[in-house]
Design a protein around this motif. Sequence first.
Motif, mmCIF file in Angstrom:
data_model
loop_
_atom_site.group_PDB
_atom_site.id
_atom_site.type_symbol
_atom_site.label_atom_id
_atom_site.label_comp_id
_atom_site.label_asym_id
_atom_site.label_seq_id
_atom_site.Cartn_x
_atom_site.Cartn_y
_atom_site.Cartn_z
ATOM 1 N N GLN A 61 0.834 -1.201 0.000
ATOM 2 C CA GLN A 61 0.000 0.000 0.000
ATOM 3 C C GLN A 61 0.872 1.257 0.000
ATOM 4 N N ALA A 98 2.270 1.717 -3.387
ATOM 5 C CA ALA A 98 1.210 2.188 -4.286
ATOM 6 C C ALA A 98 0.960 3.681 -4.086
ATOM 7 N N TRP A 99 0.949 4.143 -2.831
ATOM 8 C CA TRP A 99 0.779 5.582 -2.567
ATOM 9 C C TRP A 99 1.912 6.380 -3.195
ATOM 10 N N ASN A 122 1.462 6.470 -6.892
ATOM 11 C CA ASN A 122 0.334 7.329 -7.228
ATOM 12 C C ASN A 122 0.699 8.802 -7.119
ATOM 13 N N GLN A 123 1.427 9.170 -6.088
ATOM 14 C CA GLN A 123 1.791 10.573 -5.902
ATOM 15 C C GLN A 123 2.787 11.038 -6.961
ATOM 16 N N PHE A 131 0.252 5.730 -11.712
ATOM 17 C CA PHE A 131 -0.333 4.575 -11.037
ATOM 18 C C PHE A 131 -1.633 5.020 -10.397
ATOM 19 N N LYS A 132 -2.699 4.288 -10.680
ATOM 20 C CA LYS A 132 -4.003 4.639 -10.116
ATOM 21 C C LYS A 132 -4.307 3.718 -8.949
ATOM 22 N N LEU A 133 -4.795 4.325 -7.878
ATOM 23 C CA LEU A 133 -5.138 3.564 -6.677
ATOM 24 C C LEU A 133 -6.579 3.096 -6.729
ATOM 25 N N LYS A 158 1.437 10.270 2.187
ATOM 26 C CA LYS A 158 1.037 10.781 0.874
ATOM 27 C C LYS A 158 1.590 12.180 0.631
ATOM 28 N N LYS A 202 4.354 13.130 -2.311
ATOM 29 C CA LYS A 202 4.071 14.182 -3.287
ATOM 30 C C LYS A 202 5.180 15.233 -3.268
#
Length: 181
Positions: free
Chosen positions: A68, A71-72, A75-76, A80-82, A96, A100
């Motif tokens: 997880q 994945a975060w 995504n940031q 990659f889409k959560l 997160k 970022k």
Amino acid sequence: MRLRYIAIFCVLSVSMVISGCKINNGQKDRVLITPEPVVATNIKNDKKNKPNPKPKAKIEPGYPTTDQVIAWHANQCGGFKLVPSKHIFTGESELKRFFKFMCLNISNDPNTVMTKLLKLDLAYFWPDDIKQYLWLQKQHITMQINAKKEQQALNNKMQETLSSLATIEQQLLLREEIKEQ
């Protein structure tokens, strides 16, 4: 005869030890009196003491898995889409925000990113797998800091070389002018 008494004594002492008897040297056994626990029998049946009809959550919110966290991070940084999750993890918003910030500033200001990572690392008692992932991020940021220092040293060396080449070029031009005169 003496051997017979010693043998009898040994047999008796071994049988006492095996049977569990204690040799207490004439001391009386001590009896411990423990008070009985007090049980409250006068429970009032008013609204305050009724059980809560809402069921408790079976799993308390905890730390996210390493998958997880990765994945975060992905995504940031984009690409990659959560999958939306109803779980709220400890430190989720901080992770997160850090990822970022890291993705936007790792190239320009790795020292600030490292400072934020160190603060994030000390903010929670992360599980070992997340600690290892944060350690890998520290190694990555350290490599970025070192690469930036090396790039700066290389730029300084390049500027020095260019200025010495310009000086040599000026000296050569002066020599040619002197020869022409």
